[in-house]
Design a protein around this motif. Structure first.
Motif, mmCIF file in Angstrom:
data_model
loop_
_atom_site.group_PDB
_atom_site.id
_atom_site.type_symbol
_atom_site.label_atom_id
_atom_site.label_comp_id
_atom_site.label_asym_id
_atom_site.label_seq_id
_atom_site.Cartn_x
_atom_site.Cartn_y
_atom_site.Cartn_z
ATOM 1 N N ARG A 430 0.833 -1.206 0.000
ATOM 2 C CA ARG A 430 0.000 0.000 0.000
ATOM 3 C C ARG A 430 0.866 1.254 0.000
ATOM 4 N NH1 ARG A 430 -2.162 3.077 4.339
ATOM 5 N NH2 ARG A 430 -4.022 4.278 3.704
ATOM 6 N N ARG A 446 -6.348 -1.231 1.774
ATOM 7 C CA ARG A 446 -6.909 -0.850 3.081
ATOM 8 C C ARG A 446 -8.232 -1.578 3.320
ATOM 9 N NH1 ARG A 446 -7.432 3.456 6.891
ATOM 10 N NH2 ARG A 446 -5.852 4.768 5.921
ATOM 11 N N LEU A 456 -6.076 0.224 9.771
ATOM 12 C CA LEU A 456 -4.872 1.023 9.518
ATOM 13 C C LEU A 456 -5.081 2.455 9.986
ATOM 14 C CD1 LEU A 456 -3.865 -0.100 5.896
ATOM 15 C CD2 LEU A 456 -3.314 -1.164 8.102
ATOM 16 N N THR A 463 2.528 4.280 9.034
ATOM 17 C CA THR A 463 1.243 3.585 9.165
ATOM 18 C C THR A 463 1.267 2.632 10.362
ATOM 19 O OG1 THR A 463 0.891 3.677 6.764
ATOM 20 C CG2 THR A 463 -0.425 2.078 8.002
ATOM 21 N N TRP A 465 -1.032 -0.229 12.613
ATOM 22 C CA TRP A 465 -2.168 -1.127 12.419
ATOM 23 C C TRP A 465 -2.505 -1.863 13.689
ATOM 24 C CZ3 TRP A 465 -1.844 -6.501 12.907
ATOM 25 C CH2 TRP A 465 -0.558 -7.044 12.994
#
Length: 468
Positions: A430, A446, A456, A463, A465
């Motif tokens: 991503r 996502r 996320l 990022t 998570w």
């Protein structure tokens, strides 16, 4: 300040220490396994879990006994209706109780004692009561004569001066004002299960079960006896009468009782349609950590009004703490140590400890933690939180979770759960898509992760998570 508990026996908050050495000898009333355990019972079992966790945090060792009542009036009636033996009937609900307890992260006591496995100890206790003239026989059953115990009523603080001499009761539960001689051993009736004894074939009464098992494992005087407020009379009052008539010593030094749980301000009742087991709530999609949080957040001596709005708020509170823990572990911080934040961490721990020492005041303990989270989040936003403060915050969370045990999410029972390394690989894909301005592809990744229960969060540090 010293560790203090409200003692039902003295009606005072008293400093607690074990009678001897560093080991707390504790007995707690476990479930009667005639059905799945409801959340009102689990309010009590959660309090007992918080209690043992805090005692251990304060440096004590535990010798904790919890009974399983697997023979009583309701069990015998229900087993007969289903044409099952006691063991066949109760094993289903005993297994379910321990599964539910594990889901709520309740620690298992050092000893779990089933009533049916301790009949000889009960028979011995009754024989000792007989030798002291505290019993009589009637219609094949053996009764405790409460007139032989002048201290009867000292736990429930009821005035039993008008006790009806010779009046007796066979059932295990009865009205709080109805003091009558209670059954120690129920004579054999029809096809009911029975055991052979010197005073006749039959089965134990409920009250003698706990006295016999407690003294067999823990000796003549316990440090703590705990249970729900509904057990003060007649059950715990009768335990005291039996046990102290045998030993002529105090049965328990501290008596701790948790208050009732109500549902939306009403007493829980099947007739009102507001009767919930843990399995009911899990089936509605609520997580066990949120349920545990709800059951623990109100101090045990206050009534708990359980609402579904409150349960949703608890889930958000747990999520807030997890988000804070994630932010601490993933933020990129400048080197150094902010001494004011160091002192803030120490104060938070001190406030948490003082609150828990004050008769397990979980509400104030939680308030100290959330005030700390608010202050640290502000410092993170302002760039005042430095690298060497990270471990201090981790310590605050560690101490909190040693007691409340809600930070670790329950693993979904799904074969579709992605391993951590696959989640990381998809996040990297991503990130590459975003850098290549392939925003549609980034959104698809996502959405795919969200469908697998992975949320996320894009931050200035990269990022993050977490699993739902």
């Amino acid at each position: 300040m010293a560790l203090r508990f409200y003692n039902t026996l003295t009606q005072e908050v008293e400093e607690f220490r074990p009678f001897s050495g560093n080991t707390v000898r504790m007995y707690t009333c476990g479930p009667t396994v005639y059905n799945f355990v409801h959340i009102g019972n689990f309010r009590t079992f959660t309090f007992q879990d918080i209690l043992r966790r805090w005692l251990r945090y304060r440096g004590y060792q535990l010798d904790h006994v919890m009974n399983i009542t697997d023979v009583d009036d309701k069990i015998i009636t229900n087993a007969a209706k289903q044409n099952k033996t006691l063991e066949e009937y109760t094993s289903v609900y005993t297994k379910a109780f321990f599964e539910d307890a594990a889901a709520l992260r309740l620690e298992q006591p050092e000893h779990v004692s089933k009533a049916t496995e301790h009949i000889p100890a009960m028979v011995s206790a009754i024989e000792r009561l007989q030798a002291q003239g505290c019993t009589y026989n009637s219609e094949g059953s053996t009764y405790f004569r409460i007139a032989t115990f002048p201290g009867y009523g000292k736990l429930s603080h009821n005035d039993f001066s008008g006790i009806r001499s010779g009046a007796r009761v066979d059932v295990d539960e009865y009205d709080k004002a109805d003091a009558r001689d209670f059954v120690l051993w129920k004579g054999r009736r029809g096809n009911e299960p029975y055991w052979e004894t010197p005073f006749g074939d039959g089965r134990p009464g409920w009250h003698i079960e706990c006295s016999a098992m407690a003294m067999e494992y823990l000796g003549e005087t316990l440090d703590i006896h705990a249970g729900g407020i509904d057990l003060v009379f007649p059950h715990h009052e009768n335990e005291i009468a039996q046990s102290e008539s045998i030993t002529h010593k105090p049965f328990a030094r501290f008596w701790l009782h948790s208050e009732h749980l109500h549902i939306e301000s009403q007493k829980m009742s099947k007739s009102l349609g507001n009767f919930y087991t843990l399995r009911d709530l899990l089936g509605l999609g609520y997580q066990p950590e949120a349920i545990r949080y709800v059951l623990a957040q109100v101090p045990y001596r206050k009534k708990l009004n359980f609402t579904f709005e409150g349960l949703k708020a608890a889930a958000k509170s747990v999520e807030r703490l997890r988000d804070f823990e994630l932010r601490l572990s993933t933020s990129k911080l400048q080197a150094g140590r902010n001494r004011e934040l160091c002192e803030l961490s120490e104060r938070a721990i001190q406030q948490f400890e003082e609150s828990m020492d004050d008769d397990l005041n979980t509400a104030e303990a939680l308030a100290a933690v959330f005030e700390y989270v608010r202050a640290v989040n502000t410092a993170l936003d302002d760039g005042q939180y430095l690298e060497d403060n990270r471990w201090e915050s981790a310590r605050v969370l560690k101490i909190f979770d040693e007691i409340f045990a809600v930070l670790r999410p329950t693993a979904p029972q799904s074969p579709q759960q992605l391993p951590d390394n696959e989640v990381e690989e998809l996040i990297e894909q991503r990130n590459l898509a975003k850098r290549g301005r392939e925003f549609k592809r980034a959104d698809e990744i996502r959405a795919a992760l969200l469908g697998k229960g992975v949320v996320l969060e894009d931050t200035k540090d990269g990022t993050r998570w977490k699993r739902k």
